[in-house]
Design an enzyme around this catalytic site. Structure first.
Site, PDB file in Angstrom:
ATOM      1  N   ASN A 108     -15.764 -68.685  87.521  1.00  0.00           N
ATOM      2  CA  ASN A 108     -15.022 -69.886  87.892  1.00  0.00           C
ATOM      3  C   ASN A 108     -13.646 -69.834  87.236  1.00  0.00           C
ATOM      4  OD1 ASN A 108     -17.303 -70.891  89.221  1.00  0.00           O
ATOM      5  ND2 ASN A 108     -18.113 -71.740  87.323  1.00  0.00           N
ATOM      6  N   GLN A 115     -13.946 -74.245  86.440  1.00  0.00           N
ATOM      7  CA  GLN A 115     -14.008 -73.706  85.082  1.00  0.00           C
ATOM      8  C   GLN A 115     -14.015 -74.838  84.070  1.00  0.00           C
ATOM      9  OE1 GLN A 115     -10.905 -70.896  84.099  1.00  0.00           O
ATOM     10  NE2 GLN A 115     -11.921 -70.263  82.204  1.00  0.00           N
ATOM     11  N   HIS A 121     -15.474 -65.763  81.365  1.00  0.00           N
ATOM     12  CA  HIS A 121     -16.899 -65.432  81.312  1.00  0.00           C
ATOM     13  C   HIS A 121     -17.411 -65.190  82.710  1.00  0.00           C
ATOM     14  CE1 HIS A 121     -16.378 -69.780  81.530  1.00  0.00           C
ATOM     15  NE2 HIS A 121     -17.493 -69.819  82.251  1.00  0.00           N
ATOM     16  N   HIS A 123     -20.737 -65.345  85.013  1.00  0.00           N
ATOM     17  CA  HIS A 123     -22.095 -65.883  85.132  1.00  0.00           C
ATOM     18  C   HIS A 123     -22.973 -64.818  85.792  1.00  0.00           C
ATOM     19  CE1 HIS A 123     -21.084 -70.239  84.436  1.00  0.00           C
ATOM     20  NE2 HIS A 123     -19.883 -69.805  84.800  1.00  0.00           N
TER      21      HIS A 123
HETATM   22  P1  5GP Z   1     -17.752 -72.620  83.632  1.00  0.00           P
HETATM   23  O1  5GP Z   1     -17.961 -73.875  84.397  1.00  0.00           O
HETATM   24  O2  5GP Z   1     -16.618 -72.721  82.638  1.00  0.00           O
HETATM   25  O3  5GP Z   1     -17.655 -71.412  84.518  1.00  0.00           O
HETATM   26  O4  5GP Z   1     -19.096 -72.385  82.832  1.00  0.00           O
HETATM   27  C1  5GP Z   1     -19.283 -72.699  81.498  1.00  0.00           C
HETATM   28  C2  5GP Z   1     -20.737 -72.477  81.191  1.00  0.00           C
HETATM   29  O5  5GP Z   1     -20.897 -72.457  79.791  1.00  0.00           O
HETATM   30  C3  5GP Z   1     -21.642 -73.566  81.748  1.00  0.00           C
HETATM   31  O6  5GP Z   1     -22.598 -72.992  82.620  1.00  0.00           O
HETATM   32  C4  5GP Z   1     -22.276 -74.174  80.498  1.00  0.00           C
HETATM   33  O7  5GP Z   1     -23.620 -74.516  80.693  1.00  0.00           O
HETATM   34  C5  5GP Z   1     -22.096 -73.088  79.459  1.00  0.00           C
HETATM   35  N1  5GP Z   1     -21.941 -73.554  78.100  1.00  0.00           N
HETATM   36  C6  5GP Z   1     -21.101 -74.548  77.673  1.00  0.00           C
HETATM   37  N2  5GP Z   1     -21.204 -74.703  76.341  1.00  0.00           N
HETATM   38  C7  5GP Z   1     -22.111 -73.784  75.920  1.00  0.00           C
HETATM   39  C8  5GP Z   1     -22.632 -73.460  74.621  1.00  0.00           C
HETATM   40  O8  5GP Z   1     -22.277 -74.045  73.599  1.00  0.00           O
HETATM   41  N3  5GP Z   1     -23.546 -72.458  74.583  1.00  0.00           N
HETATM   42  C9  5GP Z   1     -23.959 -71.774  75.699  1.00  0.00           C
HETATM   43  N4  5GP Z   1     -24.881 -70.808  75.520  1.00  0.00           N
HETATM   44  N5  5GP Z   1     -23.482 -72.068  76.931  1.00  0.00           N
HETATM   45  C10 5GP Z   1     -22.575 -73.050  77.035  1.00  0.00           C
END
Ligand code: 5GP
Ligand code: ZN
Length: 134
Positions: A108, A115, A121, A123
């Site tokens: 994302n 994001q 990162h 997924h």
């Molecule tokens: P994004 O939406 O930025 O692509 O995804 C961020 C991801 O990070 C989400 O799926 C969320 O669940 C995960 N996430 C957020 N904070 C933490 C954390 O403190 N530890 C872990 N293991 N995952 C996290």
């Protein structure tokens, strides 16, 4: 720096490169082992850990250890590091038994890209049948 040892502080400022301070980055804290995570893989350049709120039966986040805020911040110098992240995805696919069944690797980017955490990162999700583009 209150609450952070000076050694860690300087290491993390160096890691920030041109991307700015990473002191408040949750994934940098996981990489520095200041925040707990269920780590699935680690080498000198990349870490992979379980997503805290899994959206699939298998949901692992693959992150470069060097702080890069998003895909929008990538430079040519990051090409090898990003390639390494995909090689970790392949490795996870093999070790978790999804090499043949398949899995998804997604990123994302930015507010309209969904994001939430501004440290690049990937997924890695697997274990659920899904249609194209879903
Ligand atoms: P994004 O939406 O930025 O692509 O995804 C961020 C991801 O990070 C989400 O799926 C969320 O669940 C995960 N996430 C957020 N904070 C933490 C954390 O403190 N530890 C872990 N293991 N995952 C996290
Ligand atoms: Zn970070």
């Amino acid at each position: 720096m209150r609450g952070i040892s000076s050694g860690v502080y300087y290491r993390r400022i160096i890691a920030a490169g041109s991307g700015g301070s990473v002191i408040d980055c949750v994934f940098c804290r996981i990489i520095a082992r200041q925040t707990a995570a269920d780590i699935e893989y680690e080498d000198a350049h990349v870490m992979a850990f379980k997503d805290i709120y899994p959206k699939a039966p298998v949901h692992v986040l693959i992150v470069p250890k060097r702080h890069i805020a998003s895909i929008a911040e990538l430079t040519d110098d990051d090409a090898e590091l990003i390639g390494r992240c995909f090689l970790v995805a392949r490795r996870l696919g093999e070790t978790k038994g999804f090499a043949d069944k398949g899995y998804r690797v997604s990123v994302n980017t930015g507010p309209e890209g969904g994001q939430v955490v501004y440290h690049v990162h990937f997924h890695f999700t697997a274990g659920r049948q899904r249609g194209h583009g879903a």
